[in-house]
Every structure is written in C-alpha cells, then in structure tokens.
Write a protein that holds these residues in place. Structure first.
Motif, short mmCIF file in Angstrom:
data_model
loop_
_atom_site.label_atom_id
_atom_site.label_comp_id
_atom_site.label_asym_id
_atom_site.label_seq_id
_atom_site.Cartn_x
_atom_site.Cartn_y
_atom_site.Cartn_z
N UNK A 250 0.84 -1.20 0.00
CA UNK A 250 0.00 0.00 0.00
C UNK A 250 0.88 1.25 0.00
N UNK A 251 1.92 1.22 0.78
CA UNK A 251 2.83 2.38 0.84
C UNK A 251 3.53 2.59 -0.50
N UNK A 252 3.98 1.49 -1.10
CA UNK A 252 4.71 1.60 -2.37
C UNK A 252 3.79 2.04 -3.50
N UNK A 253 2.65 1.36 -3.63
CA UNK A 253 1.81 1.54 -4.81
C UNK A 253 0.97 2.82 -4.79
N UNK A 254 0.93 3.53 -3.68
CA UNK A 254 0.24 4.82 -3.65
C UNK A 254 1.23 5.98 -3.75
N UNK A 255 2.49 5.69 -4.00
CA UNK A 255 3.51 6.72 -4.20
C UNK A 255 3.96 6.68 -5.66
N UNK A 256 3.86 7.80 -6.35
CA UNK A 256 4.27 7.85 -7.75
C UNK A 256 5.72 7.44 -7.92
N UNK A 257 6.60 7.94 -7.05
CA UNK A 257 8.04 7.65 -7.17
C UNK A 257 8.33 6.21 -6.79
N UNK A 258 7.84 5.78 -5.61
CA UNK A 258 8.14 4.42 -5.14
C UNK A 258 7.57 3.35 -6.07
N UNK A 259 6.34 3.55 -6.55
CA UNK A 259 5.73 2.55 -7.41
C UNK A 259 6.49 2.43 -8.73
N UNK A 260 6.91 3.55 -9.27
CA UNK A 260 7.66 3.53 -10.53
C UNK A 260 8.99 2.79 -10.37
N UNK A 261 9.72 3.11 -9.30
CA UNK A 261 11.01 2.44 -9.06
C UNK A 261 10.82 0.95 -8.79
N UNK A 262 9.83 0.62 -7.96
CA UNK A 262 9.61 -0.77 -7.58
C UNK A 262 9.22 -1.62 -8.79
N UNK A 263 8.31 -1.11 -9.62
CA UNK A 263 7.85 -1.87 -10.77
C UNK A 263 8.95 -2.04 -11.82
N UNK A 264 9.83 -1.05 -11.93
CA UNK A 264 10.96 -1.18 -12.85
C UNK A 264 11.91 -2.26 -12.38
N UNK A 266 11.19 -4.75 -10.29
CA UNK A 266 10.49 -6.02 -10.33
C UNK A 266 10.44 -6.59 -11.74
N UNK A 267 10.34 -5.71 -12.74
CA UNK A 267 10.29 -6.15 -14.13
C UNK A 267 11.59 -6.76 -14.61
N UNK A 268 12.68 -6.48 -13.90
CA UNK A 268 13.97 -7.04 -14.30
C UNK A 268 14.25 -8.39 -13.65
N UNK A 269 13.43 -8.76 -12.66
CA UNK A 269 13.70 -9.99 -11.91
C UNK A 269 13.13 -11.20 -12.66
#
Length: 269
Positions: A250-264, A266-269
């Motif tokens: 919830x903390x990650x996915x409601x933050x524009x910056x954190x969600x963008x970094x996390x999904x990038x 995660x996409x490389x894993x």
C-alpha cells in the motif's frame, strides 16, 4: 498526485495455500488496513474520471476487484465490505451465474455446506465443468443483493471464461456482448467494464471490446493507475495472503516515485 493500485482478488476461502486464495482473516485484515489508514475505495466510474484527469482524490485510494464471481466472495468477502463500508467490483462470468441460478439450490444450505467443507480451486473448476456451479459460484439472487447494498458493482468477465485471444471473431463477439447484456438485463445498470479471463487478449480482442460498447478493460499486468493511462489497458496488483505484504505494498503503490522504481526493478527480476 498519488497513484492508485487496483487490487485483484479471486477466492476468499479458509483453504490457506490454495491457488489464487486469500483467507477470510487476511482479507478482513487487508480491508481494515484500508479503513484505518483512511483509504478511499472508488467506483469504476470514479476511477475513470481519475484516469481521464477529470477528478482527483484527497489522500490515498485503492480499487478492490474480484474476478470470476465465486460463492466464497459472497460468504466471506461481502460481509466485511458491508461492515467496513468499503466498495468493491466483481467481474462476473455470467454463464456461470446463469448455471448456478438454474439449479435453484437453497442458498443457506449451500453456504452451510461450503463453510463445513470449503472447495479448493481445482475442484471448483471441475464442478463448473460438470454443470454443478451452484456449489461454488454466486447465483443472480446473491449478485442482485450485493449490487443493492451499494458496496459492490459488477463488470464483465465474459460469458464462459474462455481465453479471448484464442477465439474466432464471432465467438469473441458473443462472449463480450452476451455477458454485457446479461449484466445489464439482470442489474438494470449499464455494464461498461471488462476484465480478461486469465489475462489473455490481443489487438483483435481490444477492437472487439470497443465495438461491443465497453469503456475500459482491466488486465492482469502489474502496475498502478495514474492520470493519462490507457483505459483499455488498466493494470492490477495480484494480492497475496499476507498482511505485512499488503501493508508494505500500500505504501509503495500509492507513491508515484516508489511505485515507478519498484515496478521497474520487479520487471527485471
């Protein structure tokens, strides 16, 4: 402006560890976290206004979705939504609801039987395939009750849950138009939203969805919603049967910056 995660559930069942399942205790804890942290749970119309830049929300928001329309959503999920005042969306396989309704089995008997012996996901599929859907999916009476509560709205998940990218043009058209018509006839409300069974679709599917009259389509691709997104490729987050995981996401996915970094990452894993 915060991003909005669209959370994807399937089964709410006591069978911990079963496929695509969150236990009732964990589901309630997820919803309580949303409530306690002041989350707004938009309707799909409100989500579309957000995506189109017509409206924003004060504070954080998350959309709750369920795919398929399983009986356990009514037994374990619906009471929690009502008690906490949280809105959700169920994408229905309308042919399964038709099948369950035609069987005419006693609602309370079905609920008691399911509570006594919960049905695992693989067994659910077997029962549907042999036209015994009432034991595992919601009938139209349950669906109408949920709709009337004001907490649950319904979208299409096709008529029979076939993988849309493998269908011929006429079969695809029937799946999309038939499910849309069934929901509109039963619930007396326009059905504008669709999610793809098993997340399978292609360019022809998107054309068919637009021609059938849908305004937006939900995928199983991971991501969050933000203004300017393509309404025919709305991403969702598959939930896990874990409260700590939910709190962190919830903390990650409601933050524009954190969600963008996390999904990038995660996409490389």
């Amino acid at each position: 402006m915060p991003t909005i995660p669209v959370l994807m559930y399937h089964h709410i069942s006591p069978l911990k560890g079963d496929t695509i399942t969150v236990t009732p205790e964990v589901f309630e804890a997820h919803m309580r976290l949303l409530k306690d942290q002041g989350f707004f749970t938009p309707s799909l119309h409100e989500l579309m206004d957000f995506i189109e830049g017509k409206a924003g929300f004060k504070g954080k928001a998350a959309v709750i979705t369920f795919d398929d329309g399983y009986l356990d959503n009514y037994i374990y999920g619906f009471p929690v939504l009502k008690s906490l005042g949280i809105k959700a969306v169920v994408f229905l396989v309308t042919g399964w609801a038709d099948m369950a309704s035609l069987q005419g089995l006693d609602k309370f008997g079905l609920i008691d039987a399911y509570r006594a012996v919960p049905v695992p996901h693989n067994r659910t599929k077997e029962l549907i395939e042999r036209a015994d859907a009432a034991k595992v999916v919601m009938d139209w009476a349950m669906i109408e009750e949920m709709r009337a509560s004001g907490f649950v709205e319904f979208g299409s998940h096709t008529m029979t849950h076939r993988e849309c990218d493998k269908l011929k043009e006429d079969e695809l058209d029937k799946e999309l138009r038939g499910s849309k018509s069934a929901i509109e006839a039963r619930l007396k409300t326009e059905c504008k939203y669709l999610s793809w069974p098993r997340g399978k679709y292609n360019a022809a599917c998107l054309r068919a969805a637009k021609e059938a009259g849908y305004s937006a389509v939900f995928t199983t691709e991971p991501g969050v919603c933000k203004p300017g997104d393509d309404p025919f490729s709305i991403k969702r987050i598959v939930v896990k049967d874990d409260v700590d995981w939910f709190r962190k996401r919830l903390r990650i996915y409601t933050s524009t910056v954190l969600s963008s970094l996390y999904l990038k990452v995660k996409g490389r894993i």
